[in-house]
Design a protein around this motif. Structure first.
Motif, PDB file in Angstrom:
ATOM      1  N   ARG A 286       0.745  -1.036   0.074  1.00  0.00           N
ATOM      2  CA  ARG A 286      -0.039  -0.041   0.032  1.00  0.00           C
ATOM      3  C   ARG A 286       0.929   1.189   0.011  1.00  0.00           C
ATOM      4  O   ARG A 286       0.405   2.321  -0.359  1.00  0.00           O
ATOM      5  CB  ARG A 286      -0.815   0.042   1.205  1.00  0.00           C
ATOM      6  N   ARG A 287       2.064   1.089   0.550  1.00  0.00           N
ATOM      7  CA  ARG A 287       3.181   2.470   0.612  1.00  0.00           C
ATOM      8  C   ARG A 287       4.302   1.879   0.261  1.00  0.00           C
ATOM      9  O   ARG A 287       4.887   0.747   0.986  1.00  0.00           O
ATOM     10  CB  ARG A 287       3.034   2.948   1.959  1.00  0.00           C
ATOM     11  N   GLU A 289       8.775   3.047  -0.502  1.00  0.00           N
ATOM     12  CA  GLU A 289       9.563   4.192  -0.499  1.00  0.00           C
ATOM     13  C   GLU A 289      10.609   3.920  -1.385  1.00  0.00           C
ATOM     14  O   GLU A 289      11.206   2.526  -1.233  1.00  0.00           O
ATOM     15  CB  GLU A 289       9.838   4.139   0.909  1.00  0.00           C
ATOM     16  N   HIS A 303       8.062   8.747  -2.268  1.00  0.00           N
ATOM     17  CA  HIS A 303       6.896   7.916  -1.486  1.00  0.00           C
ATOM     18  C   HIS A 303       5.819   7.639  -2.436  1.00  0.00           C
ATOM     19  O   HIS A 303       5.600   8.546  -3.537  1.00  0.00           O
ATOM     20  CB  HIS A 303       6.381   8.535  -0.289  1.00  0.00           C
ATOM     21  N   GLU A 305       1.887   5.928  -2.254  1.00  0.00           N
ATOM     22  CA  GLU A 305       0.749   5.441  -1.537  1.00  0.00           C
ATOM     23  C   GLU A 305      -0.455   4.907  -2.430  1.00  0.00           C
ATOM     24  O   GLU A 305      -1.037   5.835  -3.146  1.00  0.00           O
ATOM     25  CB  GLU A 305       0.222   6.433  -0.330  1.00  0.00           C
ATOM     26  N   TRP A 342       4.238  -0.156   4.144  1.00  0.00           N
ATOM     27  CA  TRP A 342       2.832  -0.624   4.628  1.00  0.00           C
ATOM     28  C   TRP A 342       2.352  -1.834   3.516  1.00  0.00           C
ATOM     29  O   TRP A 342       2.291  -1.411   2.186  1.00  0.00           O
ATOM     30  CB  TRP A 342       2.039   0.519   4.561  1.00  0.00           C
ATOM     31  N   THR A 343       1.908  -2.868   4.196  1.00  0.00           N
ATOM     32  CA  THR A 343       1.613  -4.096   3.177  1.00  0.00           C
ATOM     33  C   THR A 343       0.298  -4.419   3.867  1.00  0.00           C
ATOM     34  O   THR A 343      -0.301  -4.143   4.895  1.00  0.00           O
ATOM     35  CB  THR A 343       2.626  -5.282   3.414  1.00  0.00           C
ATOM     36  N   ASP A 369      -4.682   5.830  -7.966  1.00  0.00           N
ATOM     37  CA  ASP A 369      -3.353   5.854  -8.139  1.00  0.00           C
ATOM     38  C   ASP A 369      -2.725   6.977  -8.779  1.00  0.00           C
ATOM     39  O   ASP A 369      -2.042   7.891  -8.471  1.00  0.00           O
ATOM     40  CB  ASP A 369      -2.676   4.646  -8.269  1.00  0.00           C
ATOM     41  N   SER A 372      -3.928  10.477  -7.843  1.00  0.00           N
ATOM     42  CA  SER A 372      -3.199  10.710  -6.576  1.00  0.00           C
ATOM     43  C   SER A 372      -1.702  11.319  -6.766  1.00  0.00           C
ATOM     44  O   SER A 372      -1.235  12.167  -6.292  1.00  0.00           O
ATOM     45  CB  SER A 372      -3.315   9.608  -5.439  1.00  0.00           C
ATOM     46  N   LEU A 377      -1.945  13.416  -2.670  1.00  0.00           N
ATOM     47  CA  LEU A 377      -2.518  12.184  -1.849  1.00  0.00           C
ATOM     48  C   LEU A 377      -3.947  12.737  -1.440  1.00  0.00           C
ATOM     49  O   LEU A 377      -4.732  11.792  -1.522  1.00  0.00           O
ATOM     50  CB  LEU A 377      -1.506  11.771  -0.934  1.00  0.00           C
ATOM     51  N   GLU A 402     -11.569   2.986   0.716  1.00  0.00           N
ATOM     52  CA  GLU A 402     -11.399   2.771   2.108  1.00  0.00           C
ATOM     53  C   GLU A 402     -12.800   1.734   2.531  1.00  0.00           C
ATOM     54  O   GLU A 402     -13.890   2.317   2.104  1.00  0.00           O
ATOM     55  CB  GLU A 402     -11.484   3.806   3.238  1.00  0.00           C
TER      56      GLU A 402
END
Length: 511
Positions: A286-287, A289, A303, A305, A342-343, A369, A372, A377, A402
């Motif tokens: 999900r995130r 880097e 980054h 996300e 973030w997974t 995506d 964004s 974001l 979400e």
């Protein structure tokens, strides 16, 4: 070994300030919302010197310290900080645990000799924690309860050591019962019974004390259980903090690269490696880097996300292509590292073979995506209904994809305008007293004749949130002679005892 952060919330706020000396000089408090209004949860030294104290209502504190600066407290952030501190503290032992709300317990059994003894171990802990800007007390004892009691109640110095034997029993007997980590209500009850020291509990008849607390199953509500844990007669199970390593792949380049084409090729290779690593773990990112180390030592970080978990290498490469535009490679980049910060679980799914050849479009998540990345974001959000009858509170903004499990249903109200003003604007209205329909209003230096009016729709104040002086609202849908429609309301009624004359506001515009 027990580590007690005496001012965890304030220390965390102070570490986030750019000018810490100026932050220490001003009176500052962290506040928490309560049923009776904002209440002080934590104070810095300047705030204490100004006369405020923890647990005090903010209104009372402002009377003593008018220049008191405040910010909302963040218990969830404090807990996350404490978890990170517990992981970092494992340099002094094989495992550590959180002793909420402001402590860490480290199992230092058999490791003191690696630091040159117990005193050297505590000195090393004090020095490193002070270097991080934390005000702490540390203590070493045979049990977690004894170490915590010494750290909490030892005021002579910031470190204490207690060894097993008769001396430990005598040393703990002089500590207050608050060192047993009991609930405030239990401490108050023991104080009324005249039991103010741990030694008082040791000398009292256990059956008599057990009968009074026989229904208290929680350790924090049972002083006898806490006393047995303190002396090591009953085990005290603790949940260790286990660090989870984030998936990471990297390329250490033989020759530094400066051209964008070569960098895109390296990123594509890393995306393929990350996809294989995530697939082996059954996860999606999900995130992400992307770190780029330049020859001169500078670190560049980009980054990403995503709207939902993915491990599609082509999609990741396309998104990073926008993030790398305008990158200054300097004398070259020698190390590139991709990390999934973030997974989420992402299982394998069977592709529909009949539609695979016909489907050439872009999925909703991929479209979000891309938007964004281009717009930012926070630029892509969706409104969801919220359980409030006040128009400005009837919705919340959430990430596009979400889950909707926690959403509250909105109230089924009358028609609402398509555009609500950010803030209702005051207007002057001519209406039939005391509560008749409006006939004319003045807004932004212009007078409007009302051709049609419908209402009122009465909305009462939320008494559980607002102060008692909040006034009810009567909403009207009106139309002027040119056909433009507005949504206005009158705040308050004449003689309602909650203010002066009613005030009128324009809140929205219809299409």
């Amino acid at each position: 070994m027990a580590i007690w952060c005496a001012h965890l919330a304030i220390d965390r706020w102070r570490l986030a300030q750019s000018d810490r000396d100026a932050a220490d000089a001003q009176a500052f408090a962290l506040i928490a919302e309560t049923a009776h209004g904002p209440r002080i949860a934590a104070l810095n030294d300047a705030g204490l010197e100004a006369g405020a104290h923890e647990g005090q209502l903010l209104a009372d504190a402002r009377a003593l310290a008018p220049h008191l600066q405040v910010a909302p407290s963040d218990p969830a952030g404090d807990l996350a900080f404490l978890e990170a501190l517990a992981l970092w503290a494992q340099r002094w032992g094989p495992w550590s645990a959180i002793d909420a709300p402001d402590g860490v317990i480290v199992d230092a059994t058999g490791v003191a000799h690696l630091f040159g003894g117990e005193a050297a171990l505590l000195a090393d802990a004090q020095a490193l924690l002070a270097r991080r800007g934390l005000a702490v007390r540390v203590a070493l004892a045979p049990t977690a309860g004894a170490a915590w009691a010494l750290a909490l109640a030892h005021h002579g110095a910031s470190a204490a050591i207690a060894t097993a034997g008769p001396g430990l029993h005598d040393r703990l007997a002089g500590l207050p019962v608050a060192a047993l980590r009991l609930d405030p209500a239990v401490q108050l009850l023991l104080g009324r019974l005249g039991l103010k020291r741990i030694g008082d509990l040791m000398g009292i008849d256990r059956p008599a004390l057990a009968r009074r607390f026989r229904n208290r199953r929680s350790p924090a509500a049972n002083p006898l259980l806490r006393l047995d844990q303190l002396l090591g007669q009953v085990p005290e199970p603790m949940l260790p903090v286990i660090g989870v390593a984030a998936p990471l792949v990297q390329r250490r380049l033989v020759e530094p690269i400066r051209h964008r084409e070569l960098l895109d090729r390296v990123v594509a290779d890393l995306a393929q490696d990350m996809a294989r690593l995530l697939e082996a773990e059954g996860k999606g990112a999900r995130r992400l880097e992307l770190g780029l180390w330049k020859v001169d030592g500078e670190l560049l970080v980009r980054h990403l996300e995503m709207a939902e978990a993915t491990r599609d290498p082509a999609h990741v490469v396309r998104l990073f292509a926008h993030r790398l535009d305008g990158l200054d490679a300097g004398f070259g980049i020698e190390l590139v590292r991709l990390r999934a910060a973030w997974t989420e679980p992402l299982g394998l799914a069977q592709v529909d073979l009949d539609d695979a050849a016909e489907r050439h479009g872009t999925s909703l998540a991929a479209c979000i995506d891309r938007l964004s990345v281009r717009l930012g974001l926070d630029a892509v959000r969706r409104p969801v209904p919220h359980g409030s009858h006040l128009p400005e509170r009837a919705q919340r903004w959430r990430p596009p994809l979400e889950a909707r499990a926690g959403e509250q249903p909105g109230l089924a109200l009358h028609a609402r305008p398509l555009k609500l003003l950010d803030r209702p604007e005051p207007i002057a209205v001519l209406y039939e007293a005391p509560d008749g329909l409006p006939r004319r209003f003045r807004w932004r230096e212009r007078v409007y004749e009302i051709f049609r009016a419908e209402g009122p729709e009465r909305i009462a104040p939320e008494w559980w949130r607002e102060r008692s002086t909040t006034r009810l609202r009567d909403y009207y849908r009106i139309e002027d002679a040119q056909g433009a429609r507005y949504w206005i309301y009158r705040a308050g009624l004449p003689g309602d005892g909650r203010g002066g004359a009613p005030a009128w506001f324009l809140h929205g515009l219809f299409a």
